[in-house]
Design a protein around this motif. Structure first.
Motif, PDB file in Angstrom:
ATOM      1  N   SER A 150      35.651  42.715  32.700  1.00  0.00           N
ATOM      2  CA  SER A 150      36.928  43.312  33.122  1.00  0.00           C
ATOM      3  C   SER A 150      36.690  44.471  34.081  1.00  0.00           C
ATOM      4  O   SER A 150      35.820  45.318  33.838  1.00  0.00           O
ATOM      5  N   LEU A 151      37.489  44.518  35.149  1.00  0.00           N
ATOM      6  CA  LEU A 151      37.370  45.583  36.156  1.00  0.00           C
ATOM      7  C   LEU A 151      38.750  46.038  36.592  1.00  0.00           C
ATOM      8  O   LEU A 151      39.682  45.217  36.674  1.00  0.00           O
ATOM      9  N   GLY A 152      38.894  47.331  36.898  1.00  0.00           N
ATOM     10  CA  GLY A 152      40.172  47.826  37.413  1.00  0.00           C
ATOM     11  C   GLY A 152      41.123  48.182  36.289  1.00  0.00           C
ATOM     12  O   GLY A 152      40.731  48.788  35.291  1.00  0.00           O
ATOM     13  N   CYS A 153      42.402  47.783  36.444  1.00  0.00           N
ATOM     14  CA  CYS A 153      43.393  48.132  35.417  1.00  0.00           C
ATOM     15  C   CYS A 153      43.079  47.458  34.080  1.00  0.00           C
ATOM     16  O   CYS A 153      42.427  46.412  34.045  1.00  0.00           O
ATOM     17  N   SER A 191      38.233  48.603  32.080  1.00  0.00           N
ATOM     18  CA  SER A 191      37.244  48.363  33.123  1.00  0.00           C
ATOM     19  C   SER A 191      35.832  48.629  32.608  1.00  0.00           C
ATOM     20  O   SER A 191      35.573  49.669  31.984  1.00  0.00           O
ATOM     21  N   GLY A 192      34.937  47.679  32.865  1.00  0.00           N
ATOM     22  CA  GLY A 192      33.548  47.840  32.435  1.00  0.00           C
ATOM     23  C   GLY A 192      33.270  47.166  31.101  1.00  0.00           C
ATOM     24  O   GLY A 192      32.118  47.039  30.695  1.00  0.00           O
ATOM     25  N   ASP A 193      34.323  46.712  30.406  1.00  0.00           N
ATOM     26  CA  ASP A 193      34.135  46.021  29.129  1.00  0.00           C
ATOM     27  C   ASP A 193      33.686  44.585  29.401  1.00  0.00           C
ATOM     28  O   ASP A 193      34.126  43.954  30.376  1.00  0.00           O
ATOM     29  N   VAL A 194      32.863  44.077  28.510  1.00  0.00           N
ATOM     30  CA  VAL A 194      32.437  42.674  28.608  1.00  0.00           C
ATOM     31  C   VAL A 194      32.791  41.991  27.288  1.00  0.00           C
ATOM     32  O   VAL A 194      32.572  42.554  26.211  1.00  0.00           O
ATOM     33  N   VAL A 195      33.374  40.796  27.404  1.00  0.00           N
ATOM     34  CA  VAL A 195      33.680  39.997  26.213  1.00  0.00           C
ATOM     35  C   VAL A 195      32.786  38.767  26.265  1.00  0.00           C
ATOM     36  O   VAL A 195      32.637  38.159  27.325  1.00  0.00           O
ATOM     37  N   ILE A 196      32.197  38.405  25.143  1.00  0.00           N
ATOM     38  CA  ILE A 196      31.449  37.144  25.086  1.00  0.00           C
ATOM     39  C   ILE A 196      32.128  36.239  24.060  1.00  0.00           C
ATOM     40  O   ILE A 196      32.358  36.646  22.920  1.00  0.00           O
ATOM     41  N   GLU A 237      50.105  48.988  33.357  1.00  0.00           N
ATOM     42  CA  GLU A 237      50.340  49.747  34.582  1.00  0.00           C
ATOM     43  C   GLU A 237      49.685  51.133  34.526  1.00  0.00           C
ATOM     44  O   GLU A 237      49.618  51.747  33.467  1.00  0.00           O
ATOM     45  N   ASN A 238      49.281  51.603  35.667  1.00  0.00           N
ATOM     46  CA  ASN A 238      48.728  52.962  35.825  1.00  0.00           C
ATOM     47  C   ASN A 238      47.485  53.233  34.984  1.00  0.00           C
ATOM     48  O   ASN A 238      47.316  54.318  34.452  1.00  0.00           O
ATOM     49  N   THR A 239      46.645  52.224  34.832  1.00  0.00           N
ATOM     50  CA  THR A 239      45.468  52.417  33.977  1.00  0.00           C
ATOM     51  C   THR A 239      44.153  52.376  34.754  1.00  0.00           C
ATOM     52  O   THR A 239      43.090  52.235  34.152  1.00  0.00           O
ATOM     53  N   LEU A 240      44.217  52.469  36.079  1.00  0.00           N
ATOM     54  CA  LEU A 240      42.957  52.464  36.827  1.00  0.00           C
ATOM     55  C   LEU A 240      42.152  53.709  36.448  1.00  0.00           C
ATOM     56  O   LEU A 240      42.634  54.831  36.590  1.00  0.00           O
ATOM     57  N   PRO A 241      40.917  53.527  35.942  1.00  0.00           N
ATOM     58  CA  PRO A 241      40.154  54.702  35.471  1.00  0.00           C
ATOM     59  C   PRO A 241      39.757  55.636  36.607  1.00  0.00           C
ATOM     60  O   PRO A 241      39.631  55.206  37.762  1.00  0.00           O
ATOM     61  N   PRO A 242      39.524  56.912  36.253  1.00  0.00           N
ATOM     62  CA  PRO A 242      39.213  57.925  37.271  1.00  0.00           C
ATOM     63  C   PRO A 242      37.954  57.627  38.080  1.00  0.00           C
ATOM     64  O   PRO A 242      37.841  58.097  39.205  1.00  0.00           O
ATOM     65  N   HIS A 243      37.027  56.828  37.538  1.00  0.00           N
ATOM     66  CA  HIS A 243      35.788  56.608  38.308  1.00  0.00           C
ATOM     67  C   HIS A 243      35.997  55.704  39.525  1.00  0.00           C
ATOM     68  O   HIS A 243      35.064  55.447  40.270  1.00  0.00           O
TER      69      HIS A 243
END
Ligand SMILES: O=C(O)CCC(=O)C(=O)O
Ligand SMILES: [Fe+2]
Length: 459
Positions: A361-364, A386-391, A409-415
């Motif tokens: 998962s990336l972004g919102c 964002s950055g989570d991986v599901v297997i 909505e509005n969940t794009l992380p600060p990085h």
């Protein structure tokens, strides 16, 4: 629990977003037929609940594993959306520190206790969410570094969503080989004279455009692929989908939000829901293969399948050899705008029916639902950031119904924010991502070193 609100978020009762959603809601309930809910399956009911714009869905029983990680506090506060950790039973297992796993940021994976028979036994229990067991489902929250996340977004948009990989837009538009993202950047530079992309139907003589037969839509059998039937499934004619005869020339700026998927590896034929092996294979990018193999290699499968008694078929529990046998050869990059959803489905076109499916998962952020082998099992809701991986692996979980009813909505992380030292073009990615979730969904169709072409010639 994080509850900070931005000025215009779905929870702030004075925000334009909230007021608009309320107005639309009041209008729709006026038109809704009574008792519509009674024939929804538990999966459908969950989809409806999380899709609702008004009132915004309550996420207090949505599993949000980022809550464990203090370094993600600012990310959790964005948009005012946050779940909980006490709503779905889960178990932490340390990541293996093998060479394969060293690049990850987080050091822990989560799995779900697998107690066979509990689903049936407790089916009528008060709270079935707590009793659904998904052996083989593994979550790696915050697995990717901030830099890896940015690199994968760039890879998805600039490098991958272009020729020779197919995207949903190729059916209807003539997209330059350099890709839609490149065309979009050019169009932004010259907004007064943007090059429009032409409809595909305009380039082919009208009589050669395949036309769907009139009458009811053909039902797709979507039979699960396996070693015995994949040749038969792949021999059925796979016509290209017909380009629309009504689309107009469109600017790349208006088309970018309509980018929905880009194919990875073996070509997927959407209307028959089977892979089109006759078209050959594009090698899965080493970048993606690397991330997936590291993720699978870092999980202690012995721990995951500790109490598992599932039927793995004649070859036995494949997880014991995944360090050597797991090699992805297909997949899809999904691009979701905040209004997009992915309906409940099972990915069953792969011959390897138990091998890990790795989903990045990336972004919102999004709500991910995963249930059982029919839509009648109430799904577990999981907040993916964002950055989570599901297997998803093993016979039960790999064939479990799942879907994405909501992008938050509005969940794009600060990085992802633009910094002074960022390359010039980063602001375009950031701007696009503010309303987008990207999901890189990677699968293994065939056992490693298996060549379907060779197999069919040898018949
Ligand atoms: O977007 C996701 O998290 C899931 C996507 C998915 O299930 C699929 O592409 O088959
Ligand atoms: Fe899926």
């Amino acid at each position: 629990m994080a509850s900070a609100c931005t000025h215009d978020d779905a929870h702030n009762t004075t925000s334009p977003t909230y007021k608009k959603a309320k107005k639309r809601y009041l209008k729709t309930i006026g038109n809704r037929p009574q008792n519509q809910e009674s024939d929804w399956t538990p999966f459908r009911a969950a989809e409806k609940k999380f899709k609702a714009r008004f009132p915004p869905p309550d996420l207090s029983r949505v599993l949000d594993l980022a809550v464990y990680d203090d370094s993600r506090a600012t990310e959790l506060a964005r948009g005012g959306w946050g779940g909980a950790i006490d709503c779905v039973e889960h178990r932490a297992i340390p990541l293996l520190s093998s060479a394969n796993a060293t690049k990850s940021v987080s050091k822990v994976a989560f799995t779900f206790p697998s107690v066979p028979g509990l689903i049936e036994q407790d089916f009528f229990a008060q709270n079935p969410i707590d009793t659904l067991r998904l052996p083989g489902l593994v979550l790696l929250p915050g697995y990717l570094s901030h830099q890896d996340q940015r690199d994968l977004v760039r890879w998805s948009l600039r490098d991958h969503a272009r020729y020779p990989n197919e995207t949903n837009l190729d059916t209807h538009y003539l997209i330059p080989e350099t890709g839609l993202w490149d065309a979009y950047l050019h169009a932004l530079q010259d907004v007064s004279h943007p090059d429009e992309l032409q409809p595909k139907a305009s380039s082919i003589p009208i009589e050669t455009v395949p036309v769907e037969k009139p009458g009811p839509r053909q039902l797709i059998s979507n039979e699960a692929a396996d070693k015995n039937n994949y040749l038969e499934l792949s021999s059925t004619a796979k016509l290209p989908p017909p380009p629309s005869l009504t689309v107009k020339p469109a600017s790349p700026i208006s088309l970018l939000p309509k980018l929905r998927w880009a194919n990875i590896g073996w070509y997927y034929h959407w209307s028959s829901k089977q892979y089109d092996f006759a078209r050959g294979k594009i090698e899965v990018s080493e970048v993606i293969k690397g991330v997936c193999q590291r993720a699978v290699g870092s999980v202690d499968w012995e721990e995951v399948y500790r109490d598992d008694q599932s039927d793995w078929g004649p070859d036995g529990p494949g997880w014991k050899d995944w360090q050597e046998t797991y090699e992805p050869d297909a997949g899809i990059v999904n691009f979701y705008q905040t209004k997009d959803t992915l309906m409940a489905h099972v990915d069953r076109s792969e011959v390897c029916a138990t091998s890990p499916l790795v989903s990045i998962s990336l972004g919102c952020a999004a709500i991910f639902l995963i249930g059982g082998d029919t839509r009648d099992t109430e799904p577990i809701p999981i907040l993916l950031r964002s950055g989570d991986v599901v297997i998803m692996s093993g016979p039960g979980c790999r064939r479990a119904y799942h879907g994405v009813p909501r992008i938050l909505e509005n969940t794009l992380p600060p990085h992802f924010d633009v910094l002074d030292e960022d390359p010039q073009d980063w602001k375009f990615y950031q701007e696009y991502l503010r309303t987008t979730r990207v999901n890189i969904n990677v699968r293994q169709v065939f056992p490693k070193d298996f060549d379907p072409q060779f197999e069919s010639e040898g018949q």
